[in-house]
Design a protein around this motif. Structure first.
Motif, PDB file in Angstrom:
ATOM      1  N   TYR A   1       0.806  -1.207   0.000  1.00  0.00           N
ATOM      2  CA  TYR A   1       0.000   0.000   0.000  1.00  0.00           C
ATOM      3  C   TYR A   1       0.851   1.275   0.000  1.00  0.00           C
ATOM      4  O   TYR A   1       0.426   2.316   0.496  1.00  0.00           O
ATOM      5  N   SER A   2       2.027   1.171  -0.572  1.00  0.00           N
ATOM      6  CA  SER A   2       2.891   2.322  -0.879  1.00  0.00           C
ATOM      7  C   SER A   2       3.219   3.168   0.346  1.00  0.00           C
ATOM      8  O   SER A   2       3.295   4.394   0.274  1.00  0.00           O
ATOM      9  N   LEU A   3       3.426   2.505   1.472  1.00  0.00           N
ATOM     10  CA  LEU A   3       3.764   3.208   2.708  1.00  0.00           C
ATOM     11  C   LEU A   3       5.242   3.038   3.028  1.00  0.00           C
ATOM     12  O   LEU A   3       5.828   1.990   2.760  1.00  0.00           O
ATOM     13  N   PRO A   4       5.884   4.060   3.594  1.00  0.00           N
ATOM     14  CA  PRO A   4       7.330   4.016   3.838  1.00  0.00           C
ATOM     15  C   PRO A   4       7.683   3.107   5.015  1.00  0.00           C
ATOM     16  O   PRO A   4       6.861   2.862   5.907  1.00  0.00           O
ATOM     17  N   LEU A   5       8.928   2.663   5.020  1.00  0.00           N
ATOM     18  CA  LEU A   5       9.436   1.782   6.069  1.00  0.00           C
ATOM     19  C   LEU A   5      10.649   2.361   6.781  1.00  0.00           C
ATOM     20  O   LEU A   5      10.835   2.163   7.985  1.00  0.00           O
ATOM     21  N   ALA A   6      11.507   3.052   6.036  1.00  0.00           N
ATOM     22  CA  ALA A   6      12.834   3.410   6.543  1.00  0.00           C
ATOM     23  C   ALA A   6      12.779   4.584   7.499  1.00  0.00           C
ATOM     24  O   ALA A   6      12.082   5.574   7.271  1.00  0.00           O
ATOM     25  N   MET A   7      13.560   4.463   8.583  1.00  0.00           N
ATOM     26  CA  MET A   7      13.776   5.599   9.469  1.00  0.00           C
ATOM     27  C   MET A   7      14.602   6.657   8.754  1.00  0.00           C
ATOM     28  O   MET A   7      15.551   6.331   8.044  1.00  0.00           O
ATOM     29  N   PRO A   8      14.259   7.934   8.925  1.00  0.00           N
ATOM     30  CA  PRO A   8      15.052   8.996   8.310  1.00  0.00           C
ATOM     31  C   PRO A   8      16.336   9.240   9.090  1.00  0.00           C
ATOM     32  O   PRO A   8      16.473   8.820  10.245  1.00  0.00           O
ATOM     33  N   THR A   9      17.245   9.932   8.478  1.00  0.00           N
ATOM     34  CA  THR A   9      18.415  10.426   9.206  1.00  0.00           C
ATOM     35  C   THR A   9      17.953  11.542  10.135  1.00  0.00           C
ATOM     36  O   THR A   9      17.348  12.513   9.709  1.00  0.00           O
ATOM     37  N   ILE A  10      18.208  11.361  11.405  1.00  0.00           N
ATOM     38  CA  ILE A  10      17.689  12.302  12.389  1.00  0.00           C
ATOM     39  C   ILE A  10      18.571  12.279  13.623  1.00  0.00           C
ATOM     40  O   ILE A  10      19.270  11.293  13.883  1.00  0.00           O
ATOM     41  N   ASN A  11      18.546  13.360  14.376  1.00  0.00           N
ATOM     42  CA  ASN A  11      19.327  13.426  15.604  1.00  0.00           C
ATOM     43  C   ASN A  11      18.694  12.512  16.653  1.00  0.00           C
ATOM     44  O   ASN A  11      17.538  12.699  17.052  1.00  0.00           O
ATOM     45  N   GLY A  12      19.458  11.510  17.103  1.00  0.00           N
ATOM     46  CA  GLY A  12      18.927  10.513  18.028  1.00  0.00           C
ATOM     47  C   GLY A  12      18.470  11.106  19.342  1.00  0.00           C
ATOM     48  O   GLY A  12      17.438  10.696  19.898  1.00  0.00           O
ATOM     49  N   SER A  13      19.196  12.079  19.859  1.00  0.00           N
ATOM     50  CA  SER A  13      18.824  12.687  21.142  1.00  0.00           C
ATOM     51  C   SER A  13      17.500  13.429  21.034  1.00  0.00           C
ATOM     52  O   SER A  13      16.668  13.380  21.945  1.00  0.00           O
ATOM     53  N   GLN A  14      17.290  14.123  19.904  1.00  0.00           N
ATOM     54  CA  GLN A  14      16.024  14.827  19.703  1.00  0.00           C
ATOM     55  C   GLN A  14      14.866  13.842  19.606  1.00  0.00           C
ATOM     56  O   GLN A  14      13.764  14.094  20.117  1.00  0.00           O
ATOM     57  N   LEU A  15      15.109  12.712  18.948  1.00  0.00           N
ATOM     58  CA  LEU A  15      14.081  11.697  18.821  1.00  0.00           C
ATOM     59  C   LEU A  15      13.702  11.134  20.190  1.00  0.00           C
ATOM     60  O   LEU A  15      12.525  10.968  20.510  1.00  0.00           O
TER      61      LEU A  15
END
Length: 364
Positions: free
Chosen positions: A299-313
């Motif tokens: 159903y054309s939905l994303p899977l991958a985590m983006p590049t992001i600051n881990g502490s902010q997450l």
């Protein structure tokens, strides 16, 4: 017409599901609305498509109608927008006996419900959801809220509508992007409570089949949500299971300022990645993440985590509403069709669950 009824300690109300019900809303409302004044809260996109039709439906039954159209998008789900709506309602001399109609997707439904819950300490309102996501999920159960810069749905309450009217024909004008956005929540229901729903979704071979199946899909999802709500109205236990994928999903929406991902896309990433992690830890049956990957990809939905600051997450996740003091409840799968709640210490979020989510390396 299909009908369900939500019955909880504080409210009882019907959910009607029928093609073409939009044109009969005026007649339906006459049966339980004592006032003739209605305020329809919608967004400019929906108003452009349906304003004439819905206004006529009500005016044909002697209702006085005021349209309040907000800008579409998550940014409108704010205290500032709510304040503008309060001002307009007071300008038209809206009273506690008048009715608010939430006519739109999830943003409109949450915002209009919040306004209804707080104006004069509560005025009656009705949900007429126009998106797939709203029809199967956000219009049902009485959760109303607005966002803060720090996170999603952080100010809100439980305030149930008088009724929910669902017209699957409204999905015909929905962009495909938002059909798939809603499908993330449909998939969620299959994952947490209905393996047969999962199997039926995997068995659909075309977009045409999907659209023909929406009546049944909407009914099954509403029935699942009804069962969770009636067991746990105020989201203190079992109802939290409906948030599968949302802890991470809401954090991603917030960190990208609601611009990069739709709600469904963010939830899809959340569902898949938390299942990869829980399967690696032996908390989910082997192969479950692959099953989830297959249906989300279909159903054309994303899977991958983006590049992001881990502490902010990590900080965004700690602001999640399911964080209770020193612990956070995560929704995990035993297998497709069966979910459970897992409490973890808030201090373990960074060192244990998200130790690999570092800047530039967010693979699980």
């Amino acid at each position: 017409m299909r009908k369900l009824e939500i019955s909880v300690a504080t409210a009882k109300y019907p959910i009607f599901i029928a093609k073409g019900i939009l044109k009969n809303l005026g007649r339906e409302l006459k049966s339980f609305c004592s006032s003739n004044k209605l305020a329809i809260i919608t967004d400019t996109t929906v108003a452009q498509l349906y304003e004439e039709q819905i206004v006529k439906s009500f005016q044909d039954h002697s209702f006085q109608v005021e349209i309040i159209a907000i800008q579409p998008g998550e940014a409108s789900k704010s205290l500032a927008t709510a304040q503008k709506i309060y001002h307009r309602l007071l300008e038209i001399q809206f009273t506690r006996g008048d009715m608010i109609i939430a006519f739109g997707g999830g943003v409109v439904g949450d915002l209009a419900g919040f306004v209804a819950a707080t104006l004069f300490r509560g005025v009656p309102y009705m949900q007429v959801p126009t998106s797939l996501l709203a029809q199967i999920d956000s219009s049902i159960g009485g959760k109303v809220a607005v966002n803060l810069p720090q996170g999603k749905n952080l100010i809100g309450s439980f305030y149930h509508p008088q009724a929910v009217y669902i017209d699957p024909l409204l999905l015909a004008t929905l962009e495909k992007k938002y059909i798939y956005d809603g499908m993330a929540e449909v998939i969620k229901y299959g994952c947490i409570a209905d393996v047969e729903l999962y199997d039926s979704l995997m068995g659909l071979s075309s977009e045409r089949q999907l659209y023909k199946s929406f009546d049944e899909i909407i009914f099954r999802c509403c029935l699942i949500k009804k069962n969770f709500i009636e067991q746990d109205e105020h989201d203190l236990g079992k109802r939290m299971t409906l948030n599968f994928g949302h802890t991470l999903g809401h954090a991603l929406e917030n960190l990208f300022a609601y611009r990069r991902y739709t709600h469904g896309q963010a939830v899809a990433i959340g569902m898949y990645n938390i299942t990869v992690k829980s399967e690696k830890l032996g908390m989910t049956s082997s192969g479950t993440a692959q099953q989830l990957k297959a249906i989300l990809s279909k159903y054309s939905l994303p899977l991958a985590m983006p590049t992001i600051n881990g502490s902010q997450l990590v900080e965004a996740i700690k602001r999640d509403k399911k964080n209770n003091g020193s612990s956070l409840k995560l929704v995990l799968l035993n297998q497709i069709g069966e979910a459970y709640l897992q409490s973890i210490n808030s201090a373990d979020i960074e060192k244990f669950w998200i130790k690999d989510w570092k800047e530039g390396n967010c693979e699980l």
